[in-house]
Design a protein around this motif. Sequence first.
Motif, mmCIF file in Angstrom:
data_model
loop_
_atom_site.group_PDB
_atom_site.id
_atom_site.type_symbol
_atom_site.label_atom_id
_atom_site.label_comp_id
_atom_site.label_asym_id
_atom_site.label_seq_id
_atom_site.Cartn_x
_atom_site.Cartn_y
_atom_site.Cartn_z
ATOM 1 N N ALA A 1 0.832 -1.207 0.000
ATOM 2 C CA ALA A 1 0.000 0.000 0.000
ATOM 3 C C ALA A 1 0.866 1.256 0.000
ATOM 4 N N ARG A 2 1.940 1.245 0.784
ATOM 5 C CA ARG A 2 2.856 2.390 0.806
ATOM 6 C C ARG A 2 3.560 2.556 -0.527
ATOM 7 N N LEU A 3 3.970 1.434 -1.132
ATOM 8 C CA LEU A 3 4.601 1.488 -2.446
ATOM 9 C C LEU A 3 3.626 2.033 -3.482
ATOM 10 N N GLY A 4 2.376 1.538 -3.419
ATOM 11 C CA GLY A 4 1.339 2.020 -4.344
ATOM 12 C C GLY A 4 1.102 3.514 -4.192
ATOM 13 N N TYR A 5 1.114 3.980 -2.933
ATOM 14 C CA TYR A 5 0.920 5.416 -2.691
ATOM 15 C C TYR A 5 2.057 6.233 -3.306
ATOM 16 N N ASP A 6 3.297 5.760 -3.124
ATOM 17 C CA ASP A 6 4.448 6.471 -3.700
ATOM 18 C C ASP A 6 4.359 6.534 -5.220
ATOM 19 N N LEU A 7 3.976 5.409 -5.824
ATOM 20 C CA LEU A 7 3.850 5.369 -7.285
ATOM 21 C C LEU A 7 2.735 6.291 -7.773
ATOM 22 N N MET A 8 1.608 6.278 -7.067
ATOM 23 C CA MET A 8 0.488 7.150 -7.422
ATOM 24 C C MET A 8 0.883 8.623 -7.303
ATOM 25 N N ASP A 9 1.647 8.928 -6.251
ATOM 26 C CA ASP A 9 2.080 10.311 -6.037
ATOM 27 C C ASP A 9 3.014 10.759 -7.151
ATOM 28 N N ARG A 10 3.935 9.874 -7.558
ATOM 29 C CA ARG A 10 4.850 10.196 -8.666
ATOM 30 C C ARG A 10 4.075 10.382 -9.965
ATOM 31 N N LYS A 11 3.131 9.467 -10.202
ATOM 32 C CA LYS A 11 2.323 9.557 -11.420
ATOM 33 C C LYS A 11 1.553 10.875 -11.458
ATOM 34 N N ARG A 12 0.954 11.235 -10.320
ATOM 35 C CA ARG A 12 0.187 12.490 -10.259
ATOM 36 C C ARG A 12 1.083 13.690 -10.559
ATOM 37 N N ASN A 13 2.284 13.703 -9.985
ATOM 38 C CA ASN A 13 3.215 14.818 -10.200
ATOM 39 C C ASN A 13 3.629 14.931 -11.667
ATOM 40 N N ILE A 14 3.887 13.783 -12.293
ATOM 41 C CA ILE A 14 4.282 13.787 -13.712
ATOM 42 C C ILE A 14 3.130 14.279 -14.586
ATOM 43 N N LEU A 15 1.916 13.800 -14.299
ATOM 44 C CA LEU A 15 0.743 14.212 -15.073
ATOM 45 C C LEU A 15 0.479 15.707 -14.917
ATOM 46 N N VAL A 16 0.594 16.200 -13.682
ATOM 47 C CA VAL A 16 0.373 17.637 -13.434
ATOM 48 C C VAL A 16 1.423 18.466 -14.162
ATOM 49 N N ASP B 1 -8.478 14.634 -16.069
ATOM 50 C CA ASP B 1 -9.312 13.520 -15.602
ATOM 51 C C ASP B 1 -8.451 12.444 -14.948
ATOM 52 N N ALA B 2 -7.281 12.173 -15.553
ATOM 53 C CA ALA B 2 -6.371 11.171 -14.994
ATOM 54 C C ALA B 2 -5.805 11.630 -13.647
ATOM 55 N N VAL B 3 -5.492 12.921 -13.542
ATOM 56 C CA VAL B 3 -4.987 13.467 -12.278
ATOM 57 C C VAL B 3 -6.040 13.317 -11.180
ATOM 58 N N LYS B 4 -7.293 13.602 -11.535
ATOM 59 C CA LYS B 4 -8.385 13.488 -10.562
ATOM 60 C C LYS B 4 -8.526 12.050 -10.066
ATOM 61 N N LYS B 5 -8.494 11.085 -10.986
ATOM 62 C CA LYS B 5 -8.624 9.673 -10.606
ATOM 63 C C LYS B 5 -7.428 9.218 -9.774
ATOM 64 N N THR B 6 -6.227 9.653 -10.191
ATOM 65 C CA THR B 6 -5.014 9.275 -9.461
ATOM 66 C C THR B 6 -5.024 9.844 -8.055
ATOM 67 N N GLN B 7 -5.468 11.099 -7.930
ATOM 68 C CA GLN B 7 -5.542 11.731 -6.612
ATOM 69 C C GLN B 7 -6.539 11.010 -5.707
ATOM 70 N N LYS B 8 -7.647 10.581 -6.306
ATOM 71 C CA LYS B 8 -8.672 9.860 -5.543
ATOM 72 C C LYS B 8 -8.121 8.536 -5.011
ATOM 73 N N LEU C 1 -5.569 5.347 -0.491
ATOM 74 C CA LEU C 1 -4.447 4.614 0.107
ATOM 75 C C LEU C 1 -3.929 5.322 1.354
ATOM 76 N N SER C 2 -3.753 6.647 1.232
ATOM 77 C CA SER C 2 -3.164 7.430 2.323
ATOM 78 C C SER C 2 -4.084 7.551 3.544
ATOM 79 N N ASN C 3 -5.376 7.740 3.287
ATOM 80 C CA ASN C 3 -6.304 8.041 4.385
ATOM 81 C C ASN C 3 -7.105 6.844 4.890
ATOM 82 N N ILE C 4 -7.155 5.774 4.098
ATOM 83 C CA ILE C 4 -7.981 4.625 4.492
ATOM 84 C C ILE C 4 -7.150 3.348 4.632
ATOM 85 N N MET C 5 -6.539 2.922 3.519
ATOM 86 C CA MET C 5 -5.883 1.614 3.508
ATOM 87 C C MET C 5 -4.651 1.566 4.405
ATOM 88 N N ILE C 6 -3.744 2.529 4.244
ATOM 89 C CA ILE C 6 -2.501 2.508 5.026
ATOM 90 C C ILE C 6 -2.783 2.611 6.535
#
Length: 204
Positions: free
Chosen positions: A21-36, A152-159, A164-169
């Motif tokens: 879950a932590r790894l997934g969060y890091d990857l999602m965060d990187r993806k969001r930053n690149i997309l933005v 749209d992709a940024v919105k989905k990635t942020q969600k 992951l950050s607020n529920i799963m982890i």
Amino acid sequence: MPQVFPTKANLMSTKKSLELARLGYDLMDRKRNILVHEMMGLIDEAKSVQESIGTVYEKAFAALRKASLTLGDCSRFAEAIPVSDDLGIDYRSVMGVEIPTVEVDEQLTDVSSFGFFQTNSDFDEACALFSKVKILTARLAEIENSVCRLADAVKKTQKRSNALSNIMIPRFEVTVKYITDALEEKEREDFSRLKITKKNKDNQ
């Protein structure tokens, strides 16, 4: 309280899930930053293209007005220009997001379509400028569509990142603590029981 039986196997399984879950969060965060970053670059370019289109349109209509003063109704010459069918659309991937690439023939309108002798330089200039507008408009359409897809992709990635950050982890962290505490408590009880058993044997 987590609905899980406190065993070492469950502890190892939950720790692995927490790590993923932590790894997934890091990857999602990187993806969001690149997309933005990609989206912001396109937004800046869109502003530049919009300004260019406005300027070129202004010049094109000015040239067309000048041509109309000397040639009269220019529509008969415009009808001689062939319909453009050179627009092509391809796609490129940015972090799994398919965004369009609009390909358009960047050659200006061939003045031979309406003849050199029946028109003048003002009409030629208007045609050339409107051809440039067509190229810029295709580029602007590509950028605006890409920005919409990226947003749209940024919105989905942020969600997903928030989930992951607020529920799963936090849920996995609570479960790991619960199982760890339960196992430690069990070890203390076992140790105390062994001490009592040993003491009873020694007394006997």
